[in-house]
Design an enzyme around this catalytic site. Structure first.
Site, PDB file in Angstrom:
ATOM      1  N   GLU A 289       0.821  -1.205   0.000  1.00  0.00           N
ATOM      2  CA  GLU A 289       0.000   0.000   0.000  1.00  0.00           C
ATOM      3  C   GLU A 289       0.862   1.265   0.000  1.00  0.00           C
ATOM      4  OE1 GLU A 289      -4.046   1.472   2.358  1.00  0.00           O
ATOM      5  OE2 GLU A 289      -2.744  -0.040   3.253  1.00  0.00           O
TER       6      GLU A 289
ATOM      7  N   LYS B  23      -9.323   3.587  -2.677  1.00  0.00           N
ATOM      8  CA  LYS B  23      -9.694   2.760  -1.540  1.00  0.00           C
ATOM      9  C   LYS B  23     -11.082   3.165  -1.051  1.00  0.00           C
ATOM     10  CE  LYS B  23      -7.619   0.985   2.761  1.00  0.00           C
ATOM     11  NZ  LYS B  23      -6.439   1.065   3.657  1.00  0.00           N
TER      12      LYS B  23
ATOM     13  N   CYS C 248      -5.930  -3.412   1.584  1.00  0.00           N
ATOM     14  CA  CYS C 248      -5.715  -3.622   3.011  1.00  0.00           C
ATOM     15  C   CYS C 248      -6.991  -3.777   3.828  1.00  0.00           C
ATOM     16  CB  CYS C 248      -4.845  -2.499   3.576  1.00  0.00           C
ATOM     17  SG  CYS C 248      -4.145  -2.873   5.210  1.00  0.00           S
TER      18      CYS C 248
ATOM     19  N   SER D  92      20.783  -2.548  34.038  1.00  0.00           N
ATOM     20  CA  SER D  92      20.511  -2.498  35.476  1.00  0.00           C
ATOM     21  C   SER D  92      20.756  -3.831  36.168  1.00  0.00           C
ATOM     22  CB  SER D  92      19.056  -2.081  35.711  1.00  0.00           C
ATOM     23  OG  SER D  92      18.182  -3.107  35.270  1.00  0.00           O
TER      24      SER D  92
END
Length: 717
Positions: free
Chosen positions: A44, A113, A174, A362
């Site tokens: 896309e 789209k 999509c 850490s």
């Protein structure tokens, strides 16, 4: 039987990188043609990149997209192949997210789209307008730069299909696959046999299965061939698009690309027999529905997809082809954590043109997981170098300062890690020998350039400065101080670590005789952010954070996986250790522990997070759900207290989420205020109305719990 060679491509595009995006598109078309393909589908918005966001509102983005398309059409690349290419198009002063279907230097169709992604990470309706005229089309007058190349003044714009000599092609974009009334259903009933889907779908842990099932289902009842192309890589933001291009036929996967890859261009191809689609569609009920379906306008193109090596040759047909069906491939969540954030980090590193990463270790599991993900990245680089991947080798040489003509190969992950990854243990009087040793041993195991320091003198200087200015010297709670003093003394340690992290990140390359600087990586997990269990602007504040969207539970599974998969025995000691911030003095009767400080476990936080975000629960609905889920081990009153405590802490710490380090998005309940979780940051944190209703209901509900040892273990202090 007549055969088709079809393909989908995954491209690692980059927002606004028009030159790079053009080159990757051309390379993908070339590979497709080399393999004999006659239809190529890209992801896309592949010309400008999917992640342009508000740049889609700029006329420049549309202009440069047309310029790139003109350059593609001017060459010989689209000769003998139908190409489906994505870009924004302005039609009648409205901007649409479009697919441009081209063949032999001509534009056949511009397909806008129709259903836009507009929740979660996506805001497509902020930039684009959906095409609401289903099965309708109009003339689109092309810009002059395109007319000069194609000699076309106008082309069809709208919801149409492409009719070749031998089949019919329909286009989805999509989100249209994910909607209940997907366009492929009506297109298929009207005789469309091949569906293309160009996607910008991001990675999220455990998400791929849904996508695969939707693609398979799209052609299981309907019949047909489905070509799915997806963006792959970091497009310039928090998302990692995880590729996994696929070709499915009649409900079965026939080809699948990689989900995580360092490749800039990956082309997936499959050879199928279109007659298999026609045979699949022979059911009578389907025939009756198809006979009554509305027609799509067909754009005719005098070209046969089945021509050439595998199709009709001089009027004769080749022998039949046995299509290879395969099971879809899925990574376990711990493998997804090892691969997705690692690929994202590599894209970020090479595109930011910095010299490496810096992490303050850490000795706890979060910074450990961050470091192991960087090591996983180095392993992927070494594997690519062993395969002689030219792009990866060239990027690696530039990052470590080797000349282009160097013979250096990053084939040893520990050696490459030493060049680009820097770690530091910043101890205080509250730190333990165990955490210091774990940090040092981990750095040695993965090969990072490690330094170790004690910052007590800096902490003391700041504390003394405050005492000099105010005349009052704050004390820890263990030494008789108030809660306010205790918290302030903890926070100053955490914030000084952030300052030191940036100092070392800027100067360590100089110390080693190199140029440039390092990016600081954060190591706060999604659960700590959700609860607000972090100091604002402490060492969780960084440039980017690969684990900021991953739960503590999943991080532990990842570390357990990496212990064996990466041959790192040291990781077991991190799994066995009790999570602690080590910001308060240790005594015979008190050792600081994260879950005790938070008043809830990490597993409980994951549950709260999913209910709040994914299930869209407020305090009361969360309580009612948990009464059913936890009622066998906790009383309604205990559950009520846990829910109220979570919402109180989440609300009063919500402001911290506005300053979270940009994090790799991996979890559906991420509290990232900047993109994903759009909620207020100033709350009535005691929720008087909601909490009162919870208390009223909890008081009258029957207690179904077993008030034995199991319930006592989960009771909040």
């Amino acid at each position: 039987m007549g055969h088709l060679i079809t393909l989908a491509t995954s491209l690692n595009q980059w927002a606004l990188d028009f030159q790079g995006n053009y080159e990757r598109i051309i390379q993908s078309i070339a590979i497709a043609k080399q393999r004999g393909a006659t239809l190529r589908v890209g992801p896309e918005l592949e010309i400008p990149g999917y992640g342009c966001y508000d740049h889609f509102l700029e006329g420049d983005t549309v202009l440069h997209s047309w310029e790139v398309l003109a350059k593609i059409l001017a060459g010989e690349d689209t000769m003998g192949i139908v190409c489906d290419i994505g870009m924004p198009v302005m039609h009648k002063n409205v901007v649409y997210n479009c697919r441009i279907i081209v063949h032999n230097k001509q534009i056949l169709l511009i397909r806008p789209k129709m259903w836009l992604a507009n929740d979660g990470n996506y805001r497509e309706m902020r930039y684009f307008t959906p095409w609401m005229k289903h099965r309708e089309w109009e003339d689109h007058y092309l810009p002059r730069i395109i007319q000069a190349v194609t000699k076309q003044a106008k082309v069809p714009f709208g919801d149409c299909v492409i009719s070749t000599v031998d089949t019919c092609i329909g286009i989805e974009l999509c989100e249209e696959l994910f909607t209940p009334a997907s366009p492929h259903i009506l297109m298929g009933l009207d005789g469309v046999e091949i569906f293309t889907n160009s996607s910008g779908s991001h990675h999220e842990l455990r998400k791929l299965y849904t996508r695969v099932e939707l693609i398979k289902e799209a052609t299981l009842k309907l019949g047909g061939v489905y070509l799915y192309a997806n963006q792959q890589g970091c497009d310039g933001d928090r998302l990692y698009y995880d590729g996994c291009a696929m070709i499915a036929m009649n409900g079965h996967i026939v080809a699948q690309g990689s989900q995580f890859s360092l490749n800039d261009v990956e082309v997936v191809t499959a050879t199928i027999d279109i007659e298999d689609v026609r045979a699949h569609r022979m059911s009578r009920s389907r025939g009756i529905q198809a006979a009554g379906s509305a027609a799509y306008h067909r754009i005719e193109v005098p070209f046969a997809l089945s021509g050439g090596k595998f199709g009709e040759i001089d009027g004769e047909r080749t022998l039949g082809l046995e299509v290879s069906l395969q099971e879809a491939k899925f990574h376990r969540p711990e493998e997804e954590i090892a691969l997705g954030p690692a690929c994202w980090l590599w894209d970020y590193l090479r595109r930011s043109r910095t010299q490496g990463y810096f992490v303050p270790l850490s000795g706890g599991i979060d910074s450990c997981a961050t470091a192991v993900i960087v090591y996983s990245m180095c392993r992927l680089i070494a594997e690519a170098a062993t395969r002689a991947d030219k792009q990866v080798i060239a990027d690696a040489r530039r990052i470590v300062g080797e000349p282009d003509d160097s013979s250096y190969l990053p084939s040893d992950p520990r050696e490459f890690c030493n060049r680009i990854f820097h770690t530091c243990y910043m101890g205080t009087e509250n730190s333990s020998a165990e955490t210091r040793k774990r940090a040092k041993d981990l750095a040695q195991a993965i090969g990072s350039y490690h330094v170790d320091l004690n910052m007590d003198s800096i902490v003391t200087s700041v504390r003394d400065l405050f005492a000099f200015v105010t005349g009052a010297k704050p004390q820890f709670r263990a030494h008789g101080g108030t809660a306010a003093e205790n918290l302030a003394l903890q926070n100053i340690q955490a914030r000084l670590r952030m300052v030191l992290s940036y100092l070392f990140a800027q100067l360590l390359p100089w110390v080693r005789g190199r140029q440039g600087g390092l990016l600081v990586l954060g190591s706060a997990n999604v659960d700590e952010s959700l609860r607000g269990y972090l100091t604002k602007y402490d060492c969780s504040s960084a440039d980017i954070n690969p684990i900021g969207g991953i739960s503590k539970t999943d991080l532990k599974k990842f570390i357990a996986y990496a212990e064996g998969a990466f041959d790192l025995p040291i990781l077991k000691s991190f799994l066995d250790a009790v999570p602690t911030a080590e910001l308060e003095p240790i005594s015979e009767t008190y050792v600081q522990a994260d879950e005790a400080d938070m008043g809830m476990t990490y597993d409980e936080l994951s549950v709260f997070g999913r209910l709040r975000k994914v299930e869209k629960c407020g305090p009361y609905s969360m309580f009612t759900k948990l009464v059913h889920e936890w009622g066998a081990i906790l009383s309604p009153l205990q559950i009520a207290e846990k829910v109220k405590h979570f919402f109180f802490e989440h609300a009063r710490n919500r402001h911290k989420m506005t300053t979270l380090t940009p994090s790799y998005h991996a979890e559906s309940y991420s509290p990232d205020d900047n993109r994903f979780d759009l909620r207020p940051f100033l709350y009535p944190s005691r929720f008087p109305w909601q909490f009162r209703k919870i208390d009223q209901v909890a008081a009258v509900l029957p207690d179904r719990s077993n008030l034995g040892p199991t319930a006592d273990k989960t009771k909040t202090d």
